[in-house]
Enzyme design. Structure first.
Site, PDB file in Angstrom:
ATOM      1  CE  LYS A 180      -8.525  -6.851  12.211  1.00 22.44           C
ATOM      2  NZ  LYS A 180      -8.588  -7.306  10.835  1.00 22.44           N
ATOM      3  CD  GLU A 210      -7.727  -3.395   9.496  1.00 22.97           C
ATOM      4  OE1 GLU A 210      -7.655  -4.342  10.571  1.00 22.97           O
ATOM      5  OE2 GLU A 210      -8.424  -3.768   8.266  1.00 22.97           O
ATOM      6  CE  LYS A 215      -4.343  -4.769   9.059  1.00 20.81           C
ATOM      7  NZ  LYS A 215      -4.590  -6.913   8.846  1.00 20.81           N
TER       8      LYS A 215
END
Ligand code: 13P
Length: 340
Positions: free
Chosen positions: A137, A178, A220
């Site tokens: 991430k 993200e 995300k």
């Protein structure tokens, strides 16, 4: 790069009924969460707390497809010596790792931030893969206020996200991409729509330019939602309608799934909004959760750092995981929420 294998992991991360536990709070953030429940943020307490969640069998087996870990946790062993990564894997869940190194101010652009951590990322990814990480991430932060975000800050952050994603795929790791448009301001839902739209358009342009295979990624994002300080809050129906409308315009169908951040929404609001989107139906990607606060606020409170509260903490975690699992299929009801 084995794209078929990356795609398989990405699809597993967003499988119906399942979503991601974001347990990757940095040392600073977890200290804030522990302060709120009166627990000292020691290495052992952080371990005990996270071990409690990873050993919640019902949640981990049925509703948690993957766990985003912080660097400390991916190398940590449970109290009995078992690596925490092995506990996650044994439950059939996938270990993941936060690889960005936080944000820094952008000189000349007051109030705007750039996420850092690209230098030496290739070497770090190789070590994380060896340790069991199959996804990663990287969070970019886009704030809304008077005069910001600028197109410069959006572009710089999207380029970093694309460079990160390309490095992940080269290391056989699925990148969670993200770009978080914050809900901290007083802006209304339409301003969030416009900023999120500009961000997603730029993001997918940069991902193409970086030759990232979208089939091996997960997005995300924030939901399209009014800022917390906006006097005019949008209804669940409006949030669901505007979020899905925007994603249909901007997120290619090749992307296997979208896993939302909760961003400061209440537990139940985050669940209800996800559920409302899935109830709309006819979506070309999996639509699920990758919540931090909205999954953990209840178990944190129930646990409060006491060994005798572990069962209560696990019960609270299993409940939130189940509610969000139902929401990922559009099957959540307020009655199911209360049944606990
Ligand atoms: P929240 O769900 O608390 O926003 O955290 C998700 C996350 O991983 C933010 O990067």
């Amino acid at each position: 790069m084995d794209l078929e294998a990356l795609n398989k992991v990405a699809r597993a991360m967003v499988a119906p009924g399942k979503g991601i536990l974001a347990a990757d709070e940095s040392s600073g953030t977890i200290k804030k969460r522990f302060d709120a429940i009166g627990v000292e943020s020691t290495e052992d307490n952080r371990r005990d707390y996270r071990e409690m969640m990873f050993r919640t069998a019902a949640a981990m087996q049925n509703n948690i497809s993957g766990v985003i870990l912080y660097d400390e946790t991916i190398w940590q062993n449970a109290k009995d010596g078992t690596p925490l990564v092995k506990i996650i894997e044994a439950a059939g869940s996938i270990p993941g790792i936060k690889v960005d190194e936080g944000t820094q101010a952008i000189p000349g652009y007051p109030g705007e931030l750039i996420t850092v951590g690209l230098d030496k990322l290739a070497a770090r990814l190789a070590k994380y893969y060896e340790q069991g990480a199959r996804f990663a991430k990287w969070r970019a932060v886009i704030d809304i206020s008077s005069g910001i975000p600028t197109s410069y800050a959006i572009a710089a952050n999207c380029q970093a996200l694309a460079r990160y994603a390309a490095l992940c795929q080269a290391a056989q790791i699925v990148p969670i991409v993200e770009p978080e448009v914050l809900m901290d301001g007083d802006h209304d839902i339409d301003r969030c729509y416009d900023v999120t739209k500009a961000t997603l358009i730029k993001l997918y342009q940069e991902l193409y330019d970086a030759r990232v295979a979208l089939e091996g990624t997960v997005l995300k994002p924030n939901m399209v939602i009014a800022g917390k300080k906006c006097p005019k809050q949008a209804s669940t129906a409006e949030i669901a309608e505007k979020t899905v409308k925007l994603f249909k315009q901007t997120v290619p169908v090749a992307v296997p799934g979208i896993a939302f951040l909760s961003g400061g929404q209440s537990d139940e609001q985050a669940t209800a909004n996800l559920d409302a989107m899935n109830k709309l139906g006819g979506l070309p990607w999996g639509l699920t959760f990758s919540y931090g606060r909205a999954l953990q606020a209840a178990p944190q409170k129930a646990w409060s750092g006491k060994a005798e509260n572990v069962t209560a903490g696990q019960k609270a975690f299993a409940h939130r995981a189940l509610m969000n699992g139902l929401a990922s299929k559009g099957e959540w009801t307020a009655a199911a929420e209360k049944a606990a």
